[in-house]
Enzyme design. Structure first.
Site, PDB file in Angstrom:
ATOM      1  N   GLN A   1     -58.185  -2.199  11.170  1.00  0.00           N
ATOM      2  CA  GLN A   1     -57.080  -2.929  11.796  1.00  0.00           C
ATOM      3  C   GLN A   1     -55.746  -2.586  11.131  1.00  0.00           C
ATOM      4  OE1 GLN A   1     -57.518  -7.209  11.863  1.00  0.00           O
ATOM      5  NE2 GLN A   1     -56.301  -7.392  13.709  1.00  0.00           N
TER       6      GLN A   1
ATOM      7  N   LYS B   1     -56.507 -14.998   6.096  1.00  0.00           N
ATOM      8  CA  LYS B   1     -55.342 -15.080   6.982  1.00  0.00           C
ATOM      9  C   LYS B   1     -55.305 -13.849   7.875  1.00  0.00           C
ATOM     10  CE  LYS B   1     -52.452 -15.826   3.415  1.00  0.00           C
ATOM     11  NZ  LYS B   1     -51.325 -16.307   2.561  1.00  0.00           N
ATOM     12  N   GLY B   2     -54.499 -13.926   8.916  1.00  0.00           N
ATOM     13  CA  GLY B   2     -54.443 -12.845   9.891  1.00  0.00           C
ATOM     14  C   GLY B   2     -53.790 -11.583   9.351  1.00  0.00           C
TER      15      GLY B   2
ATOM     16  N   PRO C   1     -64.667  -5.801   5.406  1.00  0.00           N
ATOM     17  CA  PRO C   1     -63.838  -4.701   4.895  1.00  0.00           C
ATOM     18  C   PRO C   1     -63.679  -3.545   5.878  1.00  0.00           C
ATOM     19  CG  PRO C   1     -65.773  -5.087   3.473  1.00  0.00           C
ATOM     20  CD  PRO C   1     -65.830  -6.098   4.562  1.00  0.00           C
ATOM     21  N   LYS C   2     -64.747  -3.211   6.604  1.00  0.00           N
ATOM     22  CA  LYS C   2     -64.668  -2.066   7.511  1.00  0.00           C
ATOM     23  C   LYS C   2     -63.662  -2.309   8.632  1.00  0.00           C
ATOM     24  CE  LYS C   2     -68.517   0.469   9.058  1.00  0.00           C
ATOM     25  NZ  LYS C   2     -68.314   1.560   8.204  1.00  0.00           N
ATOM     26  N   THR C   3     -63.798  -3.461   9.301  1.00  0.00           N
ATOM     27  CA  THR C   3     -62.918  -3.719  10.444  1.00  0.00           C
ATOM     28  C   THR C   3     -61.505  -4.082   9.984  1.00  0.00           C
ATOM     29  OG1 THR C   3     -63.748  -5.985  10.547  1.00  0.00           O
ATOM     30  CG2 THR C   3     -64.781  -4.369  12.008  1.00  0.00           C
TER      31      THR C   3
ATOM     32  N   ILE D   1     -60.063  -8.136  21.606  1.00  0.00           N
ATOM     33  CA  ILE D   1     -59.356  -6.976  22.145  1.00  0.00           C
ATOM     34  C   ILE D   1     -59.583  -5.734  21.295  1.00  0.00           C
ATOM     35  CG2 ILE D   1     -57.636  -8.381  23.306  1.00  0.00           C
ATOM     36  CD1 ILE D   1     -55.700  -7.804  21.005  1.00  0.00           C
TER      37      ILE D   1
ATOM     38  N   GLY E   1     -53.456  -8.665  11.919  1.00  0.00           N
ATOM     39  CA  GLY E   1     -53.182  -7.777  13.053  1.00  0.00           C
ATOM     40  C   GLY E   1     -51.713  -7.430  13.179  1.00  0.00           C
ATOM     41  N   GLU E   2     -50.862  -8.399  12.935  1.00  0.00           N
ATOM     42  CA  GLU E   2     -49.411  -8.165  13.099  1.00  0.00           C
ATOM     43  C   GLU E   2     -48.816  -7.451  11.885  1.00  0.00           C
ATOM     44  OE1 GLU E   2     -48.753  -9.509  16.142  1.00  0.00           O
ATOM     45  OE2 GLU E   2     -50.537 -10.773  16.173  1.00  0.00           O
TER      46      GLU E   2
END
Lengths: 214, 710
Positions: free
Chosen positions: B610, B673-674, B604-606, B464, B676-677
């Site tokens: 995020q 680990k994630g 690192p960029k993305t 997404i 996004g949240e």
């Protein structure tokens, strides 16, 4: 793609008329003449002929140049430039985000100036030159703004990106990229929900400071 | 695996997105953008009442309008097999065109299909309905007494639940969060095409092609392998594409009726009612501490709104079980059924709402105690999981506090609210922590080395926006010892090996681990061919020597016993400096620093993008986002992007994204680990706390609009 009379409508799909359509037809000059001969008109209605006549007259010819390619089109006057680009010319790089000129995803250049193609009817750009995101690069050579967006990650999902890039190019051309604050102000008509704004500003500043022709 | 040491990347650092070229040239095609032969266009008609029944619906004018192929309502809708099997009274997703009941304003009552979009749109305006309206309830705060717990685990207690009341320093406050709408820039869109009576292809906006495939198969009772879901590019979602919505079924039904493919794009207004939102939530926190700042107890209650047909509870209060070492905690998550569309997960679901209350309360407590807010958090630092007692798989939140504090210049903060002015504006510093569970879901990856040295990775994940492909290619490049340019990542296709939904910050951990393991398996297969285990294989040469066109492995992976051994979380800390105009109440962000403790940073960029992106949505939550219902009519009145404000470029300064970047190999073999949240979670409280520091005004009712400060 060039000189294509594109529409996915066909004559057989034209259905019998509705009340609103009938009212419109009664008011039209052509149909006023026909109305003087009631019997044929009744037959025409039964056969759906008046709808077929209307289908012809509800479309208008449109000559435009998109990304250097001339198109002779037949369009409904109510079709927006956005939908015309996407649905008739299959140029889907220009994005539909709100249809109300509130998000900037549909930004294209008309004779070099940025506009919201969702607030522009196709018939309004007759004879004009349109540039969409697909027409910004020169062959394989990306436009400096496209390169800068890649380098500075000026996007995530990519949906607002064509509009951002078209706006960014215009922002520099307009002379509205002289400071970070000015860039932020003049790029505020293009919403990015992924939140790439700082990266977009970095990309525009790099192109501006690089002094390349945009 | 070598750990990279990029703690503070700039926007130009790191691998460019592998799909970036397509995105900057307009070559990336999203769901509505496939030129399918014989395409028709669907437009939905929404109800104009909020609660009641349809008495009659007149579709004659619409059906007779030029180019119209069908008008579908509950009166003529073909039977949907999956709608028939459940008990009529059972709660669940809205069944479109199923009966005459209206449960929220804007609920689809008809689908008009025509041969052009303009004709479908015009004809949709000709559909009229007569309703029998019943009294509607849309206001959460008027209906709190009707709150109920949908699940047993919504109530939690440890120690003495009301212990906070006996603490020497205590406070009790209420917090209100409005409904917030994902508003991905791409509206929801689907093209549905039946290829046979029991076989369908959809191009659909979804966060999980496999989940969508299963849902369509179940609803239409067709074999799952006969459902092909394509979702190559998704124009943002943030949770709103985690389930298959009624409009998607409408397009599928419509395509069956007209025997041609149907394209259906939701209007921006529909995006506010029909594809979920973060639910309007009332919260109450009671918190008490000793005079030296040790927490005695926390009580956290939350009541969120849901629809009349679906019990959606996101569990905002749960964060108070997890964030601090506190012996006495009680939490409660309840919901109220209203005549509104169903809410759904929105970025940081649960903790985003919960931390606004908890981290505001901790900040308020710090002023009452006269202890620095970071110091207060450190005095209650949880070394083990307060809820389960288990050790953390990895936690470096204390380092994150320090990194962020140094970066923002926390030492310049005045502990006295309203005491610092610069150029006529009040200046304030604020911070807040964030936490989200770190999961690893089952994922399978097929890795194929082609004769020309191209590595092809395939899995049915969708992206997404965070840059899943870019992260996966980075992992594969490192594992296989080949350049990123020699790797292709295929996804967004339900026929590929299974992967989880892109939700809950799980993809890098889940699919990234599967990519890593599949690459190791593939490398091992090459080693078996050569009998050489030590050296970097020359893949092209080995394939040639063995006369092979390709070498392929399919590796399934999932979490193991470590999930029972450790408590697994990602952590974040947000710091902001705000300037508040004392005359107008306008809040401007001067500086923003976000620190993530989410294991090893793969890309690192993305990763930086995020974090910044989540922070910006959190700023929107803090300062402007609010879906407003006119309760007289039960209708959302600002369902557009001019009246529902999301942050624009002028609202956002440069944002620093910092990473602790310490791998957590207890959760998975890649140590990531994630994030996004956690990028969003806590930001709203950080801004509210900074506004208090600047003005002395504690706003507990989001968003913090100027009227609340003057």
């Amino acid at each position: 793609m060039a000189s294509k009379n594109s529409s996915n409508e066909s004559e057989k799909d034209v259905k019998i008329l509705d009340g609103t359509r009938r009212d419109f037809l009664k008011q039209s000059t052509l149909l006023t003449a026909i109305a003087l001969t009631p019997a044929p008109l009744v037959r025409a209605a039964e056969n759906g002929w008046d709808e077929k006549i209307a289908a012809v007259y509800e479309k208008v010819p449109l000559n435009i140049e998109v990304n250097g390619v001339k198109h002779q089109l037949s369009v409904e006057p109510r079709a927006t430039l956005l939908d015309l680009l996407r649905e008739q010319l299959d140029l889907t790089g220009t994005k539909k985000g709100c249809d109300h000129g509130q998000c900037g995803a549909c930004t294209v250049h008309v004779d070099g100036h940025r506009i919201n193609s969702c607030l522009t009817l196709g018939v309004m750009v007759s004879g004009k030159k349109i540039t969409t995101i697909e027409g910004l690069a020169k062959g394989d050579q990306l436009h400096p703004m496209q390169e800068a967006f890649l380098k500075h990650d000026g996007f995530q999902c990519g949906y607002c990106t064509p509009g951002q890039i078209m706006s960014a190019v215009a922002c520099i051309r307009e002379g509205h990229a002289n400071s970070e604050t000015e860039i932020r102000e003049y790029m505020s008509g293009n919403i990015c929900r992924c939140g790439a704004y700082p990266n977009i500003v970095n990309a525009i500043q790099e192109v501006k400071d690089g002094g390349q022709t945009v | 695996m070598e750990s990279k040491t990029l703690n503070k990347p700039s926007s130009s650092d790191g691998l460019k997105r592998i799909d970036g070229h397509l995105k900057v040239t307009g070559g990336a095609r999203y769901s509505a953008e496939f030129n399918v032969a014989g395409l028709t266009y669907g437009v939905l008609v929404g109800s104009t009442i909020t609660h009641g029944t349809i008495k009659s619906i007149d579709t004659r004018k619409a059906a007779a309008a030029p180019g119209v192929l069908a008008v579908i309502t509950h009166l003529n809708c073909p039977k949907v097999p999956g709608y028939q099997t459940t008990t009529p009274s059972a709660k669940g997703p809205l069944k479109i065109f199923f009966d005459n009941k209206i449960l929220y304003n804007g609920q689809p009552v008809a689908l008009v299909i025509a041969n052009t979009f303009e004709r479908a749109l015009y004809a949709s305006s000709l559909v009229t309905a007569l309703y029998s309206a019943e009294k509607h309830h849309t206001k959460l705060t008027d209906n709190l007494s009707k709150a109920f717990s949908p699940h047993d685990d919504n109530e939690y207690k440890r120690g003495v639940p009301d212990a906070w009341k006996a603490a020497p320093v205590k406070l009790e406050q209420e917090y209100l969060l409005p409904s917030e709408v994902h508003n991905s820039m791409e509206p929801h869109a689907i093209i549905a095409r039946w290829d046979a009576d029991d076989k369908i292809t959809v191009w659909d906006k979804t966060q999980g092609v496999k989940d969508t495939q299963n849902s369509i198969a179940q609803t239409f009772k067709i074999p799952v392998e006969n459902v092909q879901v394509n979702s190559k590019f998704v124009g943002g979602a943030f949770g709103n594409a985690l389930q298959v919505w009624p409009h998607e079924f409408a397009a599928i039904i419509g395509a069956k009726v007209v025997k041609r493919p149907v394209k259906l794009i939701l209007s921006r207004a529909d995006m506010f009612t029909s594809v979920g939102y973060r639910p309007h939530t009332w919260q109450k926190i009671g918190i008490g501490a000793t005079v030296d700042g040790k927490l005695v107890g926390i009580s956290h209650q939350a009541v969120g709104q849901t629809s009349a047909y679906e019990d959606f509870a996101e569990g905002p209060a749960d964060v108070s079980r997890q964030l601090y070492a506190c012996p006495n905690v009680s939490t409660s998550n309840k919901i109220v059924s209203l005549n509104v569309g169903s809410p759904v997960w929105m970025r940081g679901p649960g903790p985003a709402t919960g931390t606004f209350a908890l981290e505001s309360a901790i900040d308020e407590l710090s002023y009452a105690l006269k202890i620095d807010p970071i110091e207060l958090r450190m005095r209650n630092y949880a070394e083990t999981d307060p809820e389960s007692g288990k050790p953390f798989s990895g936690k470096f939140l204390n380092e994150a506090y320090k990194l962020g504090a140094d970066n923002i210049g926390w030492s310049n903060r005045s502990p006295k609210p309203g005491s610092v002015k610069k150029d006529g504006w009040l200046v304030g510093y604020g911070m807040s922590g964030g936490v989200f569970g770190a999961d690893r879901e089952p994922a399978t990856v097929r890795a194929t080395m082609m004769a020309d040295g191209m590595l092809v990775l395939q899995t049915a994940v969708s992206d997404i926006g965070p840059g899943t492909g870019t992260a996966m290619v980075s992992i594969a490049s490192e594992t296989m010892g080949i350049p990123t340019g020699k790797i292709r990542f295929d996804m967004g296709d339900s026929s590929l090996p299974p992967a989880p939904q892109q939700g809950g910050s799980t993809i890098t951990s889940s699919v990234g681990s599967a990519v890593y393991l599949a690459c190791n398996d593939l490398k091992e297969k090459f080693h078996q061919l050569t009998g050489d285990n030590g050296n970097q294989p020359d893949y092209i040469q080995i394939l040639k020597q063995h006369n092979l066109q390709k070498l392929e492995v399919t590796t399934a992976s999932k979490a193991g016993a470590e999930v029972d051994k450790y408590a697994m979380y990602s952590w974040s800390v947000h710091f902001v400096v705000v300037h508040v105009n004392p005359a107008t109440g306008v809040v401007k962000l001067d500086k923003v620093t976000c620190v993530a403790d989410s294991g090893r940073i793969i890309s690192p960029k993305t990763a930086r993008s995020q974090i910044i992106g989540g922070a910006i949505m959190g700023i929107g939550m803090a300062l402007m986002e609010e879906a407003v219902i006119d309760h007289r009519y039960g209708r959302v009145v600002n369902g557009n992007l001019a009246d529902y404000h999301v942050p624009v470029n002028a609202d956002i300064p440069q944002i620093e994204a910092l990473f602790v970047n310490k791998p957590d190999f207890n959760i998975n073999p890649i140590g990531a680990k994630g994030m996004g949240e956690i990028a969003l979670i806590g930001m709203a409280a950080a801004v509210a706390n900074a506004v208090y520091n600047a003005t002395g005004k504690r706003v507990r009712n989001l968003p913090i609009t100027p009227d609340k400060l003057v």
